[in-house]
Design an enzyme around this catalytic site. Structure first.
Site, PDB file in Angstrom:
ATOM      1  N   CYS A 333      32.942   1.683   2.879  1.00 34.18           N
ATOM      2  CA  CYS A 333      32.907   3.039   2.328  1.00 34.18           C
ATOM      3  C   CYS A 333      31.595   3.737   2.701  1.00 34.18           C
ATOM      4  O   CYS A 333      31.392   4.085   3.853  1.00 34.18           O
ATOM      5  CB  CYS A 333      33.145   3.014   0.825  1.00 34.18           C
ATOM      6  N   HIS A 427      38.041  -0.050  -0.253  1.00 31.61           N
ATOM      7  CA  HIS A 427      37.454  -1.058  -1.142  1.00 31.61           C
ATOM      8  C   HIS A 427      38.499  -2.143  -1.429  1.00 31.61           C
ATOM      9  O   HIS A 427      39.703  -1.913  -1.335  1.00 31.61           O
ATOM     10  CB  HIS A 427      37.043  -0.434  -2.478  1.00 31.61           C
TER      11      HIS A 427
END
Length: 499
Positions: A333, A427
């Site tokens: 991310c 994630h």
């Protein structure tokens, strides 16, 4: 049954989250339809529900303990500290405002009806709701506008149980002092104490418990033993864990995770902590990052600010040296965004644009609307293993070269790989057992190590931990007293005064 309970703690990390999860699992095993609730959570570890709402990661774990699907109502207000002194306020799963500490206090009156509405909705749909407080109920500077502790208890008529962490010392003073700092009206709602993380001879502890009960008029509902390794997904850096275990007859893979200032969703690395033959270390040392078999740049809530801190520590040079030497590096991310060429941020940070590390041919532009999704696909570069995760980000990252790391269910590409440098916006991908082992096997191959993967299921391991929490509650708390408190009135006459 029909009832509710608020579990407060003498301080942060006293064990509120695990006690709530344990009670939820115990009740679920008893056939009670139960839900967790935390009115206000401050956490950089968050989760995306199936309907695309963002909530605290701990509430998602508590929902799993309750054997129900997590939803936005279980954590109606989520605070995410961002760059500078600002905090993103997420309400019912969606970004609501950006606030300072002072301006957030002014915002609380408009949030109270949202909190109470979410709780009331859960109480209508579930037989029991187990609520978790935030920090300590004795934060008297915040009491007037409190949403999560005694303010919630008063507004919703909730009985309160106070948890104290004996492992840190000062248990009796913490419990007594917390009670003494409450107003008489608030004090009446506190119905009992729970001792957490006890190790030692219970007979030695017993006289102290009896004396505190005599002085306060509150019973001890039980003493939970110290049980390492069964905590929930952490909410902040207090919960960071490191681990490493050599696999019999094999080499150890060393993983260095860059410890960022506003690091978020570091629970992404939890599966590695349980993988045999993998040693994980969170670090700011450039030498450790350069020397590791796998370097990971995790997520962050302040991408540009943390990128500056990374450079100040010389970690940019260490990561660049890894790329030149063909050493595996993974960005997750915000970490993925940092590995790219350019970041344009008019949303989260105070610096509108920054040059990335230039290790991946990607560029990121932040947009006001946050991406909240539960994607899935496969990893063609790693045995075509199935992979799924969740997305929480304002940045839109465009790949300008390299290979996609994943192929989505819809056939699109996600993430990027160039040589030994990998990046993804997803994630939770390391929770996918096949992908995690294929990735680690590739790292071992690049490094010439004789590492052998484990054969455990991370999902099964997480479920086993929740079962153990339920066992602790069933075996060590006074279940009849707990049920009585939950089903009875919140206020108890004569319980307000201290000698």
């Amino acid at each position: 049954m029909s009832g509710a309970l608020l579990v407060c703690g003498t301080h942060s990390d006293a064990g509120k989250s695990v006690v709530v999860a344990g009670i939820c699992r115990w009740l679920a095993r008893e056939g009670v339809r139960v839900a967790p609730f935390k009115a206000q959570n401050m956490a950089l570890n968050s989760f995306v529900t199936r309907e695309g709402a963002e909530i605290g990661r701990a509430q998602a774990a508590q929902a799993a303990a309750a054997r129900v699907e997590p939803e936005a109502a279980m954590n109606p207000v989520l605070l995410k500290p961002s760059a500078g002194e600002r905090t993103q306020v997420v309400v019912l799963g969606r970004p609501y405002a950006t606030a300072s500490a002072a301006s957030y206090q002014d915002m609380k009156p408009e949030l109270l009806p949202v909190v109470l509405g979410a709780l009331e909705g859960l109480r209508r749909r579930f037989e029991a709701v187990v609520c978790e407080g935030a920090g300590s109920p004795a934060e008297i500077n915040l009491r007037e506008s409190d949403l999560a502790n005694m303010g919630l208890a008063q507004a919703a008529g909730l009985p309160v149980v106070l948890v104290g962490d004996i492992d840190r010392g000062g248990l009796f003073a913490s419990l007594y002092g917390t009670l003494a700092l409450l107003s008489p009206r608030d004090r009446e709602l506190v119905r009992g104490f729970v001792v957490n993380k006890f190790r030692g001879d219970a007979a030695i502890l017993a006289p102290g418990l009896a004396e505190l009960s005599r002085r306060t008029g509150r019973p001890f509902l039980g003493t939970l033993p110290f049980a390492p390794g069964i905590g929930l997904d952490g909410e902040d850096s207090l919960a960071l864990r490191e681990a490493g275990e050599g696999a019999p007859g094999g080499d150890v893979l060393r993983v260095a995770v860059v410890r960022l200032g506003r690091m978020s969703n570091f629970t992404d690395l939890d599966p590695l902590l349980f993988e045999p033959g993998v040693a994980v270390r969170f670090t700011r040392s450039a030498a450790e990052v350069l020397d590791a078999d796998l370097a990971v740049v995790p997520g962050t809530k302040a991408t540009v600010e943390d990128l500056g801190g990374l450079r100040a520590a010389g970690l940019d040079r260490a990561l660049a040296a890894r790329a030149r030497r063909g050493l595996p590096t993974l960005g997750l991310c915000g970490g993925y965004q940092m590995l790219g060429r350019r970041i344009v941020d008019g949303v989260e940070g105070e610096v509108p644009e920054a040059e990335g590390l230039g290790l991946l041919p990607v560029e990121t532009v932040f947009e006001p609307e946050k991406v909240l999704a539960r994607p899935s696909g496969r990893a063609p570069l790693f045995g075509d293993e199935e992979v799924s995760g969740y997305e929480i980000h304002h940045g839109r990252t465009a790949r300008l070269g390299g290979e996609p790391l994943f192929v989505t269910r819809e056939g699109g590409g996600e993430g990027c790989r160039v040589g030994a440098v990998l990046g993804t916006s997803w994630h939770g991908v390391l929770e996918c057992d096949g992908f995690r082992r294929a990735l680690l096997g590739w790292v071992a191959g690049v490094r010439g190590l004789g590492w052998e993967p484990g054969d455990f299921s991370f999902a099964a391991l997480r479920e086993e931990r929740l079962e153990r929490l339920g066992d602790l509650v069933a075996e060590h708390l006074d279940r009849d007293a707990l049920l009585g408190i939950m089903e009875g009135a919140g206020r108890r006459e004569g319980a307000g005064a201290l000698p």
